[in-house]
Design a protein around this motif. Structure first.
Motif, mmCIF file in Angstrom:
data_model
loop_
_atom_site.group_PDB
_atom_site.id
_atom_site.type_symbol
_atom_site.label_atom_id
_atom_site.label_comp_id
_atom_site.label_asym_id
_atom_site.label_seq_id
_atom_site.Cartn_x
_atom_site.Cartn_y
_atom_site.Cartn_z
ATOM 1 N N LYS A 92 3.509 -9.737 -2.181
ATOM 2 C CA LYS A 92 2.918 -9.325 -3.462
ATOM 3 C C LYS A 92 2.159 -8.016 -3.304
ATOM 4 O O LYS A 92 2.238 -7.129 -4.167
ATOM 5 N N PHE A 93 1.437 -7.884 -2.206
ATOM 6 C CA PHE A 93 0.632 -6.689 -1.971
ATOM 7 C C PHE A 93 1.517 -5.454 -1.795
ATOM 8 O O PHE A 93 1.177 -4.354 -2.258
ATOM 9 N N LEU A 94 2.671 -5.620 -1.134
ATOM 10 C CA LEU A 94 3.539 -4.485 -0.829
ATOM 11 C C LEU A 94 4.566 -4.181 -1.915
ATOM 12 O O LEU A 94 5.101 -3.070 -1.958
ATOM 13 N N PHE A 95 4.830 -5.141 -2.773
ATOM 14 C CA PHE A 95 6.014 -5.074 -3.621
ATOM 15 C C PHE A 95 6.098 -3.805 -4.458
ATOM 16 O O PHE A 95 7.128 -3.120 -4.472
ATOM 17 N N PHE A 96 5.034 -3.447 -5.170
ATOM 18 C CA PHE A 96 5.133 -2.310 -6.081
ATOM 19 C C PHE A 96 5.142 -0.982 -5.344
ATOM 20 O O PHE A 96 5.786 -0.024 -5.783
ATOM 21 N N ASP A 97 4.452 -0.901 -4.210
ATOM 22 C CA ASP A 97 4.555 0.315 -3.413
ATOM 23 C C ASP A 97 5.971 0.476 -2.874
ATOM 24 O O ASP A 97 6.506 1.590 -2.802
ATOM 25 N N TYR A 98 6.579 -0.631 -2.487
ATOM 26 C CA TYR A 98 7.962 -0.593 -2.016
ATOM 27 C C TYR A 98 8.895 -0.158 -3.144
ATOM 28 O O TYR A 98 9.784 0.675 -2.959
ATOM 29 N N PHE A 99 8.674 -0.707 -4.332
ATOM 30 C CA PHE A 99 9.452 -0.350 -5.511
ATOM 31 C C PHE A 99 9.363 1.155 -5.765
ATOM 32 O O PHE A 99 10.364 1.821 -6.023
ATOM 33 N N VAL A 100 8.162 1.697 -5.646
ATOM 34 C CA VAL A 100 7.939 3.122 -5.906
ATOM 35 C C VAL A 100 8.666 4.001 -4.904
ATOM 36 O O VAL A 100 9.358 4.951 -5.273
ATOM 37 N N ALA A 199 17.183 -8.476 8.005
ATOM 38 C CA ALA A 199 16.074 -8.838 8.885
ATOM 39 C C ALA A 199 16.296 -10.194 9.543
ATOM 40 O O ALA A 199 15.342 -10.818 10.022
ATOM 41 N N ALA A 200 17.573 -10.644 9.539
ATOM 42 C CA ALA A 200 17.933 -11.931 10.161
ATOM 43 C C ALA A 200 17.191 -13.094 9.525
ATOM 44 O O ALA A 200 16.837 -14.067 10.205
ATOM 45 N N MET A 201 16.928 -12.988 8.229
ATOM 46 C CA MET A 201 16.224 -14.026 7.476
ATOM 47 C C MET A 201 14.847 -14.315 8.055
ATOM 48 O O MET A 201 14.337 -15.432 7.970
ATOM 49 N N ASP A 202 14.254 -13.300 8.655
ATOM 50 C CA ASP A 202 12.916 -13.403 9.228
ATOM 51 C C ASP A 202 11.951 -12.697 8.276
ATOM 52 O O ASP A 202 11.977 -11.475 8.131
ATOM 53 N N ALA A 203 11.083 -13.461 7.610
ATOM 54 C CA ALA A 203 10.193 -12.901 6.606
ATOM 55 C C ALA A 203 9.242 -11.863 7.184
ATOM 56 O O ALA A 203 8.938 -10.857 6.545
ATOM 57 N N GLU A 204 8.771 -12.105 8.412
ATOM 58 C CA GLU A 204 7.852 -11.139 9.027
ATOM 59 C C GLU A 204 8.553 -9.806 9.271
ATOM 60 O O GLU A 204 7.973 -8.741 9.061
ATOM 61 N N LYS A 205 9.807 -9.857 9.704
ATOM 62 C CA LYS A 205 10.568 -8.622 9.898
ATOM 63 C C LYS A 205 10.793 -7.903 8.576
ATOM 64 O O LYS A 205 10.707 -6.674 8.505
ATOM 65 N N LEU A 206 11.095 -8.673 7.545
ATOM 66 C CA LEU A 206 11.283 -8.076 6.214
ATOM 67 C C LEU A 206 10.017 -7.364 5.765
ATOM 68 O O LEU A 206 10.047 -6.212 5.322
ATOM 69 N N ASN A 208 7.432 -6.337 7.551
ATOM 70 C CA ASN A 208 7.108 -5.184 8.407
ATOM 71 C C ASN A 208 8.020 -3.998 8.094
ATOM 72 O O ASN A 208 7.584 -2.845 8.128
ATOM 73 N N SER A 209 9.289 -4.279 7.799
ATOM 74 C CA SER A 209 10.222 -3.210 7.440
ATOM 75 C C SER A 209 9.798 -2.542 6.140
ATOM 76 O O SER A 209 9.833 -1.304 6.014
ATOM 77 N N MET A 210 9.385 -3.344 5.175
ATOM 78 C CA MET A 210 8.915 -2.797 3.904
ATOM 79 C C MET A 210 7.665 -1.945 4.125
ATOM 80 O O MET A 210 7.550 -0.835 3.596
ATOM 81 N N ARG A 216 5.923 5.478 5.838
ATOM 82 C CA ARG A 216 6.649 6.708 6.167
ATOM 83 C C ARG A 216 6.831 7.601 4.950
ATOM 84 O O ARG A 216 6.638 8.814 5.013
ATOM 85 N N ARG A 217 7.178 6.990 3.850
ATOM 86 C CA ARG A 217 7.454 7.801 2.657
ATOM 87 C C ARG A 217 6.181 8.321 2.002
ATOM 88 O O ARG A 217 6.160 9.431 1.472
#
Length: 235
Positions: A92-100, A199-206, A208-210, A216-217
């Motif tokens: 939830k915290f990352l979602f909108f920044d990721y969307f942007v 991310a191999a269905m690994d939520a933590e990897k997902l 962290n990738s987000m 970076r961006r």
């Protein structure tokens, strides 16, 4: 690029339409004026040439027009229940920044676009609004296989979008939007599902990738802003 354009089309319809909308009182806006006001604001943001202010503008709008608890949950779909409470909170915290950073990287010249509400009807707890977007020839739907999309309007300069709004004590929020019949929510769900599988269905990897992509961006946008400022200040 094709997917990016579809999201940009969706974002376009979320922007404010006309000065009349601003005349509505903040206490009781109509669904039409609420959506139209945010539609023209989005047009201005998407037309911003510099990445940093474009990101900032999109982030503010995303937080304003979507529900921060509902949208990430709906976008993750059936995988939401696989996440721990902490992972859900992180997403939830990352979602909108990721969307942007995923869909706001490119600037679009949409300053001449005109928006018009063409239909309105109730649907359960939601209000469905149809909007015609006259792009003045500057933006068109991406064609599949080099051919015109059969579901696109006859006028190629006009896009048709449908929004589902849910009323709140302060106004409304967007639950979903359709671009020539394609659900933006389903598009986001498909994208996140692919990212989750990568991310191999690994939520933590997902997560962290987000987070890495966001950092970076945003850093790249900050570097570009500093370079542009230095260039402007160079005699």
């Amino acid at each position: 690029m094709k997917k990016l354009k579809k999201i940009v089309i969706f974002l376009l319809a979320a922007l404010p339409l006309c000065p009349a909308a601003r005349a509505q009182t903040a206490a009781a806006p109509s669904p039409e004026s609420w959506l139209i006001d945010r539609g023209y604001r989005l047009i201005r943001v998407l037309s911003e040439k510099e990445t940093k202010p474009r990101y900032a503008g999109l982030r503010r709008l995303a937080a304003e027009v979507f529900d921060q608890n509902e949208m990430p949950r709906l976008a993750m779909g059936r995988y939401w229940r696989e996440l721990t409470p902490k992972q859900q909170a992180d997403l939830k915290f990352l979602f909108f920044d990721y969307f942007v950073v995923m869909y706001g990287t490119t600037s679009w010249d949409l300053s001449d676009a005109k928006l018009k509400v063409t239909d309105k009807k109730p649907s359960g707890r939601d209000i469905l609004l149809k909007i015609a977007v006259d792009t003045n020839g500057k933006f068109r739907l991406p064609a599949a296989d080099g051919k015109k999309d059969a579901t696109a309007p006859a006028d190629e300069n006009t896009l048709e979008l449908m929004f589902a709004l849910r009323e709140t004590p302060d106004g409304f929020y967007i639950r979903d939007a359709k671009v020539v019949g394609q659900s933006v929510l389903m598009f986001l769900r498909s994208h996140l599902e692919k990212e989750y599988q990568s991310a191999a269905m690994d939520a933590e990897k997902l997560i962290n990738s987000m987070r890495d992509k966001i950092n970076r961006r945003y850093r790249a946008a900050e570097d570009m802003a500093k370079a542009a400022a230095a260039k402007r200040n160079t005699p």
